[in-house]
Write a protein that holds these residues in place. Sequence first.
Motif, PDB file in Angstrom:
ATOM      1  N   GLU A 188       0.803  -1.218   0.000  1.00 29.67           N
ATOM      2  CA  GLU A 188       0.000   0.000   0.000  1.00 29.67           C
ATOM      3  C   GLU A 188       0.842   1.277   0.000  1.00 29.67           C
ATOM      4  N   ALA A 189       2.088   1.185   0.447  1.00 31.38           N
ATOM      5  CA  ALA A 189       2.953   2.373   0.460  1.00 31.38           C
ATOM      6  C   ALA A 189       3.150   2.941  -0.944  1.00 31.38           C
ATOM      7  N   ALA A 190       2.977   2.113  -1.977  1.00 34.08           N
ATOM      8  CA  ALA A 190       3.171   2.568  -3.355  1.00 34.08           C
ATOM      9  C   ALA A 190       2.248   3.721  -3.733  1.00 34.08           C
ATOM     10  N   ILE A 191       1.115   3.855  -3.055  1.00 34.94           N
ATOM     11  CA  ILE A 191       0.217   4.970  -3.393  1.00 34.94           C
ATOM     12  C   ILE A 191       0.883   6.313  -3.129  1.00 34.94           C
ATOM     13  N   HIS A 192       1.937   6.315  -2.315  1.00 36.50           N
ATOM     14  CA  HIS A 192       2.634   7.559  -1.984  1.00 36.50           C
ATOM     15  C   HIS A 192       3.813   7.858  -2.919  1.00 36.50           C
ATOM     16  N   ALA A 193       4.042   7.028  -3.913  1.00 36.32           N
ATOM     17  CA  ALA A 193       5.170   7.246  -4.825  1.00 36.32           C
ATOM     18  C   ALA A 193       5.133   8.625  -5.493  1.00 36.32           C
ATOM     19  N   PRO A 194       3.992   9.084  -6.009  1.00 32.03           N
ATOM     20  CA  PRO A 194       3.992  10.415  -6.625  1.00 32.03           C
ATOM     21  C   PRO A 194       4.368  11.527  -5.643  1.00 32.03           C
ATOM     22  N   ASP A 219       4.527  -5.757  -5.059  1.00 29.64           N
ATOM     23  CA  ASP A 219       3.137  -6.130  -4.756  1.00 29.64           C
ATOM     24  C   ASP A 219       2.309  -4.890  -4.424  1.00 29.64           C
ATOM     25  N   PRO A 220       2.302  -3.910  -5.343  1.00 27.54           N
ATOM     26  CA  PRO A 220       1.760  -2.596  -4.995  1.00 27.54           C
ATOM     27  C   PRO A 220       0.256  -2.463  -5.089  1.00 27.54           C
ATOM     28  N   VAL A 221      -0.230  -1.472  -4.365  1.00 28.51           N
ATOM     29  CA  VAL A 221      -1.506  -0.842  -4.676  1.00 28.51           C
ATOM     30  C   VAL A 221      -1.112   0.268  -5.648  1.00 28.51           C
ATOM     31  N   MET A 222      -1.738   0.313  -6.807  1.00 30.28           N
ATOM     32  CA  MET A 222      -1.319   1.248  -7.855  1.00 30.28           C
ATOM     33  C   MET A 222      -1.522   2.695  -7.432  1.00 30.28           C
ATOM     34  N   PRO A 223      -0.458   3.505  -7.557  1.00 28.34           N
ATOM     35  CA  PRO A 223      -0.609   4.936  -7.252  1.00 28.34           C
ATOM     36  C   PRO A 223      -1.505   5.619  -8.281  1.00 28.34           C
ATOM     37  N   ALA A 224      -2.147   6.687  -7.863  1.00 28.91           N
ATOM     38  CA  ALA A 224      -2.969   7.478  -8.784  1.00 28.91           C
ATOM     39  C   ALA A 224      -2.053   8.223  -9.751  1.00 28.91           C
ATOM     40  N   ILE A 225      -2.452   8.242 -10.980  1.00 25.87           N
ATOM     41  CA  ILE A 225      -1.699   8.957 -12.005  1.00 25.87           C
ATOM     42  C   ILE A 225      -2.473  10.235 -12.304  1.00 25.87           C
ATOM     43  N   GLY A 226      -1.778  11.362 -12.325  1.00 24.50           N
ATOM     44  CA  GLY A 226      -2.426  12.643 -12.554  1.00 24.50           C
ATOM     45  C   GLY A 226      -2.653  13.353 -11.237  1.00 24.50           C
ATOM     46  N   GLY A 227      -3.631  14.228 -11.205  1.00 21.66           N
ATOM     47  CA  GLY A 227      -3.906  14.968  -9.982  1.00 21.66           C
ATOM     48  C   GLY A 227      -2.815  15.978  -9.684  1.00 21.66           C
ATOM     49  N   ALA A 260      -0.128  -4.755 -11.759  1.00 22.54           N
ATOM     50  CA  ALA A 260       0.775  -5.234 -12.809  1.00 22.54           C
ATOM     51  C   ALA A 260       0.136  -5.092 -14.185  1.00 22.54           C
ATOM     52  N   MET A 261      -1.165  -5.368 -14.281  1.00 19.78           N
ATOM     53  CA  MET A 261      -1.859  -5.210 -15.561  1.00 19.78           C
ATOM     54  C   MET A 261      -1.858  -3.729 -15.971  1.00 19.78           C
ATOM     55  N   GLN A 262      -2.137  -2.834 -15.036  1.00 19.03           N
ATOM     56  CA  GLN A 262      -2.112  -1.398 -15.335  1.00 19.03           C
ATOM     57  C   GLN A 262      -0.700  -0.959 -15.738  1.00 19.03           C
ATOM     58  N   ALA A 263       0.298  -1.505 -15.050  1.00 13.74           N
ATOM     59  CA  ALA A 263       1.691  -1.153 -15.353  1.00 13.74           C
ATOM     60  C   ALA A 263       2.049  -1.562 -16.779  1.00 13.74           C
ATOM     61  N   ARG A 264       1.656  -2.757 -17.171  1.00 12.14           N
ATOM     62  CA  ARG A 264       1.942  -3.209 -18.542  1.00 12.14           C
ATOM     63  C   ARG A 264       1.282  -2.289 -19.571  1.00 12.14           C
ATOM     64  N   LEU A 265       0.044  -1.860 -19.284  1.00 14.21           N
ATOM     65  CA  LEU A 265      -0.660  -0.962 -20.196  1.00 14.21           C
ATOM     66  C   LEU A 265       0.037   0.389 -20.312  1.00 14.21           C
ATOM     67  N   ARG A 266       0.742   0.791 -19.260  1.00 12.90           N
ATOM     68  CA  ARG A 266       1.486   2.060 -19.268  1.00 12.90           C
ATOM     69  C   ARG A 266       2.888   1.896 -19.836  1.00 12.90           C
ATOM     70  N   GLY A 267       3.275   0.669 -20.154  1.00  8.90           N
ATOM     71  CA  GLY A 267       4.608   0.433 -20.698  1.00  8.90           C
ATOM     72  C   GLY A 267       5.688   0.317 -19.638  1.00  8.90           C
ATOM     73  N   TRP A 268       5.300   0.132 -18.377  1.00 12.79           N
ATOM     74  CA  TRP A 268       6.265  -0.032 -17.308  1.00 12.79           C
ATOM     75  C   TRP A 268       6.749  -1.482 -17.282  1.00 12.79           C
ATOM     76  N   GLN A 269       7.900  -1.685 -16.699  1.00 16.08           N
ATOM     77  CA  GLN A 269       8.431  -3.034 -16.536  1.00 16.08           C
ATOM     78  C   GLN A 269       7.638  -3.758 -15.453  1.00 16.08           C
ATOM     79  N   VAL A 270       7.399  -5.049 -15.666  1.00 11.65           N
ATOM     80  CA  VAL A 270       6.786  -5.909 -14.653  1.00 11.65           C
ATOM     81  C   VAL A 270       7.670  -7.133 -14.536  1.00 11.65           C
ATOM     82  N   SER A 271       8.013  -7.499 -13.307  1.00 11.68           N
ATOM     83  CA  SER A 271       8.914  -8.622 -13.081  1.00 11.68           C
ATOM     84  C   SER A 271       8.340  -9.568 -12.037  1.00 11.68           C
ATOM     85  N   THR A 272       8.593 -10.848 -12.243  1.00  9.14           N
ATOM     86  CA  THR A 272       8.279 -11.854 -11.223  1.00  9.14           C
ATOM     87  C   THR A 272       9.582 -12.384 -10.624  1.00  9.14           C
ATOM     88  N   GLY A 273      10.695 -11.746 -10.953  1.00 14.71           N
ATOM     89  CA  GLY A 273      11.986 -12.122 -10.381  1.00 14.71           C
ATOM     90  C   GLY A 273      12.126 -11.597  -8.968  1.00 14.71           C
TER      91      GLY A 273
END
Length: 142
Positions: free
Chosen positions: A60-66, A86-94, A120-133
């Motif tokens: 959940e801390a990922a929501i604070h990335a922006p 294992d993030p909760v996706m941060p809001a984009i924009g705002g 992870a699905m949203q990240a792929r749609l944005r062109g971000w890297q997704v890893s299971t490593g």
Amino acid sequence: MAMPAVALLPTVDGSPIPHVPLTPQPFIVSGPAPGIRWPAHVSAQLTSPGEPLVLVFFGEAAIHAPALGFSRRSLRRPAVGYVLVDPVMPAIGGEYGDWPDAPVTVVLSNNPPDHARDAAMQARLRGWQVSTGSLESVLTGT
């Protein structure tokens, strides 16, 4: 080329973060005391490292990335990367509409929660890297 410094940020709920064997040692940010807001506490702790940082968020801390990205930019020390485990996706924009200002990688654990799979699905749609490593392999590029 040297690996940038890594900052491992605390979880929002106070659960322990994983040990990641890196050289040099990552900058580990402690969690806030009760009653202290997470973003303000972590931003204050990140004012001392002067070198470029890869910021690592858990759950959940990922929501604070922006907000933390904005804080680093205001210090003229922008993040050079964001790793969301294992993030909760941060809001984009705002109010932080120009985030992300550096590459973003989403790392999924062996058994990620549903919100992390959605992120992870949203990240792929944005062109971000997704890893299971492993987090270590993502951070070291191995």
